[in-house]
Design an enzyme around this catalytic site. Structure first.
Site, PDB file in Angstrom:
ATOM      1  N   THR A 117       0.836  -1.203   0.000  1.00 18.29           N
ATOM      2  CA  THR A 117       0.000   0.000   0.000  1.00 18.29           C
ATOM      3  C   THR A 117       0.869   1.249   0.000  1.00 18.29           C
ATOM      4  OG1 THR A 117      -1.751  -1.147   1.204  1.00 18.29           O
ATOM      5  CG2 THR A 117      -1.797   1.262   1.247  1.00 18.29           C
ATOM      6  N   CYS A 136      25.212   6.788   4.936  1.00 17.29           N
ATOM      7  CA  CYS A 136      24.741   5.411   4.833  1.00 17.29           C
ATOM      8  C   CYS A 136      25.798   4.384   5.203  1.00 17.29           C
ATOM      9  CB  CYS A 136      24.225   5.143   3.419  1.00 17.29           C
ATOM     10  SG  CYS A 136      22.726   6.058   3.019  1.00 17.29           S
TER      11      CYS A 136
END
Length: 388
Positions: free
Chosen positions: A246, A331
């Site tokens: 979704t 990261c």
């Protein structure tokens, strides 16, 4: 947030436009975009409006030339591009994947995974921030299946000639899939995938004052028609079956708002950042060197090597003084070692370990730059004394 933020390559502040769009979506648009009732249709329209805004920010006038899939960020977009292309075909030979040695971990670690799946992998050196074109051309064999080259390096700001490299791919390996990680270059340099010759292009919202946790992968219609990309996660078939789950409507809406804002006034923002860079470079204390890429580079990223002060120590010193920079890619900070980008650039391990990254945006001021240069001078003075 109090303090001076100069780590915009790691992430950016949420813009007012994106924030207001997200607040409205959180409060008013709560239907599931897959539902066929009025609330679902409203949510679906919000997602499609955002999609159109992101497509337009890439310099594309319509969506007939390709499709943009929303993801959870740049890393997922890179994984969908590489793994999705790698698994789309049963090769009768050992397929090759080519990239550069200075890519983001989202690319390098994904390619390392594909190597365990039987792919031949080639990393092209980038001395001075410039890909070795002789090595690149030699690597382009008939077995080449995927070529991925980042648009802008996240540590040095070097701009790769993606269009020129992909043109060479088309000439020598016409069936190969081309991908560019455009996360750092998005809205800062030309990102039109058609002009770059990219079949696949990854972007992320939080690098352009949008929310974290949402990105996108643009995919050419040729790749879809030829079935050269398959999904890497499976479920309800959202995003035309390429990214099930979704949709995160508020985040996507925020992404669309940030993209629309970033697409306007780009020249003015670039001029402002260029002036900040000049001020920064001219105000640096003695002994600090700027790692300038040999060819084109974006002005907002400045790599600085310090005189005998480790980057992590300086980052902590500056932070204690309310100034926020980084020692490289956010990261990879959890697995901090010597930057592969900087050593491939040409720095020794010792110098790479003494290098910080300053990354600016349009919200920064001359006063921010002056305060940074002053704090850097004080930091070098005090930290070098401690070493002695």
């Amino acid at each position: 947030m109090n303090g001076i933020y100069l780590d915009n390559s790691a992430t950016t502040a949420l813009s007012d436009g994106a924030k207001q769009a997200m607040i409205h979506a959180l409060a008013e648009i709560y239907g599931n975009p897959s539902s066929v009732h009025a609330a679902g249709i409203e949510a679906k329209k919000a997602v499609e409006d955002a999609r159109s805004a992101v497509v337009a920010s890439l310099g594309l006038k319509e969506r007939t030339s390709g499709t943009l899939f929303f993801t959870s960020g740049g890393t997922e977009a890179d994984n969908l591009a590489l793994v999705g292309a790698a698994e789309a075909k049963n090769f009768r030979f050992t397929p090759r994947i080519i990239t550069t040695a200075s890519e983001h971990p989202a690319i390098l670690n994904t390619i390392a995974y594909l190597k365990t799946r039987g792919f031949d992998t080639v990393l092209i050196p980038t001395p001075g921030g410039v890909p070795d074109m002789d090595a690149f051309e030699k690597a382009l064999t008939p077995e080449t299946a995927i070529v991925s080259v980042m648009l802008v390096n996240n540590e040095t700001g070097a701009v790769n000639d993606v269009a020129g490299m992909f043109k060479l791919v088309r000439q020598k390996c016409p069936s190969a899939v081309t991908h560019t990680d455009a996360v750092q270059g998005y809205t800062k340099v030309m990102c039109n995938p058609l002009r770059l010759g990219a079949d696949l292009l990854s972007v992320s919202a939080h690098k352009i004052h949008g929310p974290k946790g949402v990105g996108a992968l643009w995919c050419s219609q040729d790749i879809i028609r030829a079935k050269k990309l398959v999904p890497v996660q499976h479920g309800g078939g959202q995003e035309e079956g390429f990214r099930s789950g979704t949709e995160n409507v508020p985040a996507i809406v925020g992404f669309g708002a940030a993209a629309a804002e970033a697409a306007s006034g780009a020249d003015k923002r670039t001029a402002h950042i260029e002036s900040l860079r000049k001020r920064l470079v001219s105000g640096l204390p003695d002994g600090v060197s700027v790692n300038v890429p040999e060819k084109e580079y974006v002005p907002n990223i400045v790599s600085l090597t310090l005189p005998s002060v480790k980057s992590e120590v300086m980052v902590r010193f500056l932070s204690s003084n309310g100034i926020f920079v980084s020692a490289g890619s956010a990261c990879s900070s959890h697995h901090r070692g010597i930057s592969h980008v900087l050593t491939d650039f040409g720095l020794s391990e010792q110098k790479a370990d003494c290098t910080i990254r300053v990354s600016m945006d349009a919200y920064n001021t001359e006063a921010d730059i002056d305060a940074f240069c002053d704090a850097l001078k004080r930091g070098i003075g005090s930290l070098c004394k401690v070493r002695r």
